[in-house]
Design a protein around this motif. Structure first.
Motif, PDB file in Angstrom:
ATOM      1  N   ARG A  81     -37.408  24.931 -33.912  1.00  0.00           N
ATOM      2  CA  ARG A  81     -38.136  25.506 -35.046  1.00  0.00           C
ATOM      3  C   ARG A  81     -39.420  24.731 -35.316  1.00  0.00           C
ATOM      4  O   ARG A  81     -40.480  25.310 -35.544  1.00  0.00           O
ATOM      5  CB  ARG A  81     -37.249  25.493 -36.290  1.00  0.00           C
ATOM      6  CG  ARG A  81     -37.953  25.945 -37.544  1.00  0.00           C
ATOM      7  CD  ARG A  81     -37.090  25.664 -38.781  1.00  0.00           C
ATOM      8  NE  ARG A  81     -37.797  25.967 -39.992  1.00  0.00           N
ATOM      9  CZ  ARG A  81     -38.541  25.073 -40.655  1.00  0.00           C
ATOM     10  NH1 ARG A  81     -38.645  23.833 -40.228  1.00  0.00           N
ATOM     11  NH2 ARG A  81     -39.169  25.418 -41.763  1.00  0.00           N
ATOM     12  N   GLY A  82     -39.337  23.404 -35.293  1.00  0.00           N
ATOM     13  CA  GLY A  82     -40.516  22.578 -35.513  1.00  0.00           C
ATOM     14  C   GLY A  82     -41.584  22.826 -34.457  1.00  0.00           C
ATOM     15  O   GLY A  82     -42.774  22.915 -34.769  1.00  0.00           O
ATOM     16  N   GLY A  83     -41.170  22.953 -33.202  1.00  0.00           N
ATOM     17  CA  GLY A  83     -42.119  23.244 -32.134  1.00  0.00           C
ATOM     18  C   GLY A  83     -42.794  24.587 -32.310  1.00  0.00           C
ATOM     19  O   GLY A  83     -44.001  24.728 -32.103  1.00  0.00           O
ATOM     20  N   VAL A  84     -42.009  25.575 -32.698  1.00  0.00           N
ATOM     21  CA  VAL A  84     -42.574  26.919 -32.921  1.00  0.00           C
ATOM     22  C   VAL A  84     -43.567  26.890 -34.073  1.00  0.00           C
ATOM     23  O   VAL A  84     -44.659  27.457 -33.989  1.00  0.00           O
ATOM     24  CB  VAL A  84     -41.445  27.945 -33.184  1.00  0.00           C
ATOM     25  CG1 VAL A  84     -42.001  29.254 -33.704  1.00  0.00           C
ATOM     26  CG2 VAL A  84     -40.616  28.148 -31.934  1.00  0.00           C
ATOM     27  N   LEU A  85     -43.220  26.205 -35.154  1.00  0.00           N
ATOM     28  CA  LEU A  85     -44.119  26.130 -36.307  1.00  0.00           C
ATOM     29  C   LEU A  85     -45.403  25.368 -35.959  1.00  0.00           C
ATOM     30  O   LEU A  85     -46.486  25.743 -36.401  1.00  0.00           O
ATOM     31  CB  LEU A  85     -43.418  25.477 -37.503  1.00  0.00           C
ATOM     32  CG  LEU A  85     -42.291  26.291 -38.132  1.00  0.00           C
ATOM     33  CD1 LEU A  85     -41.633  25.505 -39.256  1.00  0.00           C
ATOM     34  CD2 LEU A  85     -42.793  27.630 -38.630  1.00  0.00           C
ATOM     35  N   ARG A  86     -45.289  24.299 -35.164  1.00  0.00           N
ATOM     36  CA  ARG A  86     -46.482  23.560 -34.752  1.00  0.00           C
ATOM     37  C   ARG A  86     -47.382  24.417 -33.878  1.00  0.00           C
ATOM     38  O   ARG A  86     -48.600  24.398 -34.007  1.00  0.00           O
ATOM     39  CB  ARG A  86     -46.085  22.286 -33.997  1.00  0.00           C
ATOM     40  CG  ARG A  86     -45.791  21.122 -34.919  1.00  0.00           C
ATOM     41  CD  ARG A  86     -45.640  19.820 -34.168  1.00  0.00           C
ATOM     42  NE  ARG A  86     -44.561  19.823 -33.195  1.00  0.00           N
ATOM     43  CZ  ARG A  86     -43.273  19.649 -33.492  1.00  0.00           C
ATOM     44  NH1 ARG A  86     -42.907  19.462 -34.730  1.00  0.00           N
ATOM     45  NH2 ARG A  86     -42.359  19.666 -32.551  1.00  0.00           N
ATOM     46  N   ARG A  87     -46.773  25.190 -32.971  1.00  0.00           N
ATOM     47  CA  ARG A  87     -47.551  26.076 -32.103  1.00  0.00           C
ATOM     48  C   ARG A  87     -48.280  27.134 -32.920  1.00  0.00           C
ATOM     49  O   ARG A  87     -49.415  27.485 -32.623  1.00  0.00           O
ATOM     50  CB  ARG A  87     -46.655  26.746 -31.064  1.00  0.00           C
ATOM     51  CG  ARG A  87     -47.008  26.303 -29.668  1.00  0.00           C
ATOM     52  CD  ARG A  87     -46.165  26.968 -28.612  1.00  0.00           C
ATOM     53  NE  ARG A  87     -45.092  26.043 -28.264  1.00  0.00           N
ATOM     54  CZ  ARG A  87     -43.803  26.301 -28.341  1.00  0.00           C
ATOM     55  NH1 ARG A  87     -43.378  27.475 -28.718  1.00  0.00           N
ATOM     56  NH2 ARG A  87     -42.918  25.400 -28.011  1.00  0.00           N
ATOM     57  N   ARG A  88     -47.622  27.661 -33.936  1.00  0.00           N
ATOM     58  CA  ARG A  88     -48.248  28.670 -34.797  1.00  0.00           C
ATOM     59  C   ARG A  88     -49.402  28.085 -35.596  1.00  0.00           C
ATOM     60  O   ARG A  88     -50.372  28.761 -35.881  1.00  0.00           O
ATOM     61  CB  ARG A  88     -47.235  29.256 -35.770  1.00  0.00           C
ATOM     62  CG  ARG A  88     -46.290  30.222 -35.147  1.00  0.00           C
ATOM     63  CD  ARG A  88     -45.411  30.815 -36.218  1.00  0.00           C
ATOM     64  NE  ARG A  88     -44.424  31.707 -35.658  1.00  0.00           N
ATOM     65  CZ  ARG A  88     -43.459  32.254 -36.346  1.00  0.00           C
ATOM     66  NH1 ARG A  88     -43.332  32.012 -37.637  1.00  0.00           N
ATOM     67  NH2 ARG A  88     -42.606  33.071 -35.764  1.00  0.00           N
ATOM     68  N   ALA A  89     -49.281  26.817 -36.007  1.00  0.00           N
ATOM     69  CA  ALA A  89     -50.298  26.179 -36.833  1.00  0.00           C
ATOM     70  C   ALA A  89     -51.499  25.723 -36.023  1.00  0.00           C
ATOM     71  O   ALA A  89     -52.582  25.552 -36.575  1.00  0.00           O
ATOM     72  CB  ALA A  89     -49.690  24.977 -37.574  1.00  0.00           C
ATOM     73  N   THR A  90     -51.333  25.532 -34.722  1.00  0.00           N
ATOM     74  CA  THR A  90     -52.426  25.068 -33.864  1.00  0.00           C
ATOM     75  C   THR A  90     -53.285  26.242 -33.447  1.00  0.00           C
ATOM     76  O   THR A  90     -52.773  27.216 -32.888  1.00  0.00           O
ATOM     77  CB  THR A  90     -51.853  24.368 -32.611  1.00  0.00           C
ATOM     78  OG1 THR A  90     -50.963  23.339 -33.026  1.00  0.00           O
ATOM     79  CG2 THR A  90     -52.964  23.800 -31.763  1.00  0.00           C
ATOM     80  N   PRO A  91     -54.603  26.175 -33.706  1.00  0.00           N
ATOM     81  CA  PRO A  91     -55.468  27.280 -33.280  1.00  0.00           C
ATOM     82  C   PRO A  91     -55.548  27.322 -31.764  1.00  0.00           C
ATOM     83  O   PRO A  91     -55.587  26.297 -31.090  1.00  0.00           O
ATOM     84  CB  PRO A  91     -56.811  26.948 -33.905  1.00  0.00           C
ATOM     85  CG  PRO A  91     -56.752  25.518 -34.293  1.00  0.00           C
ATOM     86  CD  PRO A  91     -55.317  25.137 -34.415  1.00  0.00           C
ATOM     87  N   ARG A  92     -55.552  28.520 -31.223  1.00  0.00           N
ATOM     88  CA  ARG A  92     -55.631  28.707 -29.770  1.00  0.00           C
ATOM     89  C   ARG A  92     -57.075  28.808 -29.333  1.00  0.00           C
ATOM     90  O   ARG A  92     -57.890  29.478 -29.959  1.00  0.00           O
ATOM     91  CB  ARG A  92     -54.882  29.962 -29.353  1.00  0.00           C
ATOM     92  CG  ARG A  92     -53.402  29.839 -29.577  1.00  0.00           C
ATOM     93  CD  ARG A  92     -52.712  31.042 -29.014  1.00  0.00           C
ATOM     94  NE  ARG A  92     -51.284  30.900 -29.210  1.00  0.00           N
ATOM     95  CZ  ARG A  92     -50.396  31.722 -28.730  1.00  0.00           C
ATOM     96  NH1 ARG A  92     -50.780  32.770 -28.047  1.00  0.00           N
ATOM     97  NH2 ARG A  92     -49.120  31.521 -28.940  1.00  0.00           N
ATOM     98  N   HIS A  93     -57.374  28.168 -28.220  1.00  0.00           N
ATOM     99  CA  HIS A  93     -58.714  28.248 -27.619  1.00  0.00           C
ATOM    100  C   HIS A  93     -58.617  29.072 -26.357  1.00  0.00           C
ATOM    101  O   HIS A  93     -57.737  28.881 -25.546  1.00  0.00           O
ATOM    102  CB  HIS A  93     -59.234  26.841 -27.273  1.00  0.00           C
ATOM    103  CG  HIS A  93     -59.358  25.979 -28.478  1.00  0.00           C
ATOM    104  ND1 HIS A  93     -60.345  26.148 -29.413  1.00  0.00           N
ATOM    105  CD2 HIS A  93     -58.601  24.933 -28.920  1.00  0.00           C
ATOM    106  CE1 HIS A  93     -60.208  25.239 -30.365  1.00  0.00           C
ATOM    107  NE2 HIS A  93     -59.154  24.495 -30.092  1.00  0.00           N
ATOM    108  N   ARG A  94     -59.530  29.988 -26.205  1.00  0.00           N
ATOM    109  CA  ARG A  94     -59.509  30.828 -24.994  1.00  0.00           C
ATOM    110  C   ARG A  94     -60.574  30.434 -24.053  1.00  0.00           C
ATOM    111  O   ARG A  94     -61.560  29.965 -24.214  1.00  0.00           O
ATOM    112  CB  ARG A  94     -59.695  32.302 -25.376  1.00  0.00           C
ATOM    113  CG  ARG A  94     -58.469  32.784 -26.091  1.00  0.00           C
ATOM    114  CD  ARG A  94     -58.613  34.246 -26.377  1.00  0.00           C
ATOM    115  NE  ARG A  94     -57.425  34.664 -27.104  1.00  0.00           N
ATOM    116  CZ  ARG A  94     -56.896  35.836 -26.988  1.00  0.00           C
ATOM    117  NH1 ARG A  94     -57.405  36.725 -26.207  1.00  0.00           N
ATOM    118  NH2 ARG A  94     -55.846  36.146 -27.678  1.00  0.00           N
TER     119      ARG A  94
END
Length: 103
Positions: A90-103
């Protein structure tokens, strides 16, 4: 008629509101509903697996002894293994969601 003010009561571990008598959830801690779901999923899956593996071996034992053996295996698996693993995911998923993605 007496009116009672609902003010927070400070304790060493958390703030408890006098009206609700529920501790405040620390930052980063999942809600009680999430913890319920993770615990239920863990207990259900661990009980199912343990019953499949050792069920035939303990079927002849009295019910209380059978439950003692099964819960003696399931509780540590859930408390030390499954629930912490689900919280980590859950923590990993939440961190991934909070991190902006760069394309």
């Amino acid at each position: 008629m007496t009116t009672v003010a609902h003010r927070p009561v400070e304790t060493a571990s958390s703030t408890i509101t006098a009206a609700t008598a529920q501790p405040a959830v620390p930052a980063g801690m999942p809600s009680i509903h999430t913890r319920f779901l993770f615990t239920w999923l863990s207990v259900f899956s661990a009980l199912t697996a343990v019953q499949l593996v050792i069920g035939p071996s303990v079927v002849h034992l009295p019910l209380a002894l059978r439950n003692l053996i099964v819960t003696g295996l399931v509780v540590p698996i859930v408390v030390y293994g499954l629930v912490p693993a689900l919280l980590k995911v859950r923590g990993g998923v939440l961190r991934r969601r909070a991190t902006p993605r760069h394309r």
